[in-house]
Enzyme design. Structure first.
Site, PDB file in Angstrom:
ATOM      1  N   CYS A 108       9.603  23.471   2.068  1.00 17.95           N
ATOM      2  CA  CYS A 108      10.666  24.428   2.390  1.00 17.95           C
ATOM      3  C   CYS A 108      10.110  25.822   2.227  1.00 17.95           C
ATOM      4  O   CYS A 108       9.396  26.107   1.257  1.00 17.95           O
ATOM      5  CB  CYS A 108      11.851  24.199   1.441  1.00 17.95           C
ATOM      6  N   HIS A 150      17.174  18.473   7.214  1.00 15.38           N
ATOM      7  CA  HIS A 150      16.767  19.391   6.145  1.00 15.38           C
ATOM      8  C   HIS A 150      17.505  20.724   6.285  1.00 15.38           C
ATOM      9  O   HIS A 150      18.053  21.246   5.312  1.00 15.38           O
ATOM     10  CB  HIS A 150      15.245  19.593   6.223  1.00 15.38           C
ATOM     11  N   GLU A 151      17.536  21.257   7.509  1.00 13.35           N
ATOM     12  CA  GLU A 151      18.197  22.555   7.737  1.00 13.35           C
ATOM     13  C   GLU A 151      19.719  22.427   7.642  1.00 13.35           C
ATOM     14  O   GLU A 151      20.395  23.316   7.124  1.00 13.35           O
ATOM     15  CB  GLU A 151      17.786  23.144   9.093  1.00 13.35           C
ATOM     16  N   HIS A 154      20.839  22.719   4.198  1.00 10.56           N
ATOM     17  CA  HIS A 154      20.932  24.115   3.736  1.00 10.56           C
ATOM     18  C   HIS A 154      22.338  24.684   3.963  1.00 10.56           C
ATOM     19  O   HIS A 154      22.848  25.431   3.132  1.00 10.56           O
ATOM     20  CB  HIS A 154      19.917  25.008   4.468  1.00 10.56           C
TER      21      HIS A 154
END
Length: 193
Positions: A108, A150-151, A154
Site C-alpha cells: 500500500c 484493496h482500494e 479504503h
C-alpha cells in the site's frame, strides 16, 4: 498536481468515506491529481482518502502491471483476453464475490516498504460510476479484482493490515510505528502524523 500520500497511522485512513456528490470541476481535478500522485509513486491503485479527501472514489491501473509481467505471470494473474484496466471508480459497491479465493502479496502506498499475503475472492462484480459519472456494472477477476478490492476497502476505512492474522500484524508493529512517525525513506511525497 502531485499530492502527498497520507501515511499509516492517520485516522483518515480508518474513516468510512462519504459519497461523491455530482460531477464537478473540483471532482475532475481531484481525479487528475490522484492519477498524477499514483503514477509519481509507481502505484497501481489509490483511494482519495489516501490524499486526505475521504470520498468514495478510487483509481486502478492494472494495465501497467500486465505490461510489465512476463507471459507466464500474465497467465497466472490475468484471465484470457484480460490485459488489465485503467479506471476510475466512484461510489462503488461490490455486489458479488466468488467463493474461490487466492492469497497473494499486497502492499500500500500509505504503508511503504511492507507487504503481506492477503486472501481475496478471485472474481468480483462491482457497480460504480466511472469518471464521466456513467453507471457501470462489471465483473473483474485475478489481479485486477484484487487491486479493486484493496482500494474499495479504503473507502470503508479498512487497510490490508486489517485482514492479517493478529500474530502477523504484531510482528509488523514496530515497522508500522516507524512509518506512522515518518522514520522511513520514500521516493514520493508523504504526509505523516
Amino acid at each position: 498536481m502531485n499530492l502527498p500520500i497520507i501515511a499509516y497511522g492517520n485516522p483518515i485512513l480508518k474513516q468510512k468515506c462519504s459519497k461523491t456528490e455530482g460531477n464537478t470541476p473540483e471532482i475532475q481535478k481531484l481525479i487528475d491529481d490522484m492519477w498524477d500522485s499514483m503514477e509519481n509513486a509507481n502505484g497501481c491503485g489509490l483511494s482519495s482518502s489516501q490524499i486526505g479527501n475521504p470520498l468514495q472514489l478510487f483509481i486502478v491501473d492494472s494495465q501497467i502491471i500486465y505490461e510489465n509481467l512476463d507471459m507466464e505471470d500474465q497467465i497466472l494473474y490475468f484471465e484470457k483476453n484480460d490485459k488489465g484496466i485503467k479506471e476510475t471508480f466512484i461510489n462503488a459497491r461490490i455486489i458479488y464475490s466468488s467463493e474461490e479465493t487466492w492469497h497473494d502479496y499486497e502492499g500500500c502506498l500509505s504503508i511503504p516498504g511492507l507487504s503481506q499475503k492477503v486472501e481475496r475472492p478471485w472474481k468480483i462484480t462491482i457497480e460504480y460510476l466511472d469518471r464521466d459519472f456513467m453507471m457501470q456494472n462489471k465483473t473483474f477477476s485475478g489481479l485486477t479484482a484484487r487491486i479493486i478490492q484493496h482500494e474499495y476497502d479504503h473507502t470503508l476505512g479498512i487497510l490490508y493490515t486489517d485482514h492479517l492474522k493478529p500474530l502477523t500484524k504484531k510482528m509488523m508493529e514496530s515497522k508500522l510505528k516507524k512509518i506512522s512517525h515518518g522514520n522511513i525513506t520514500v521516493k514520493y511525497p508523504m504526509k505523516f502524523l
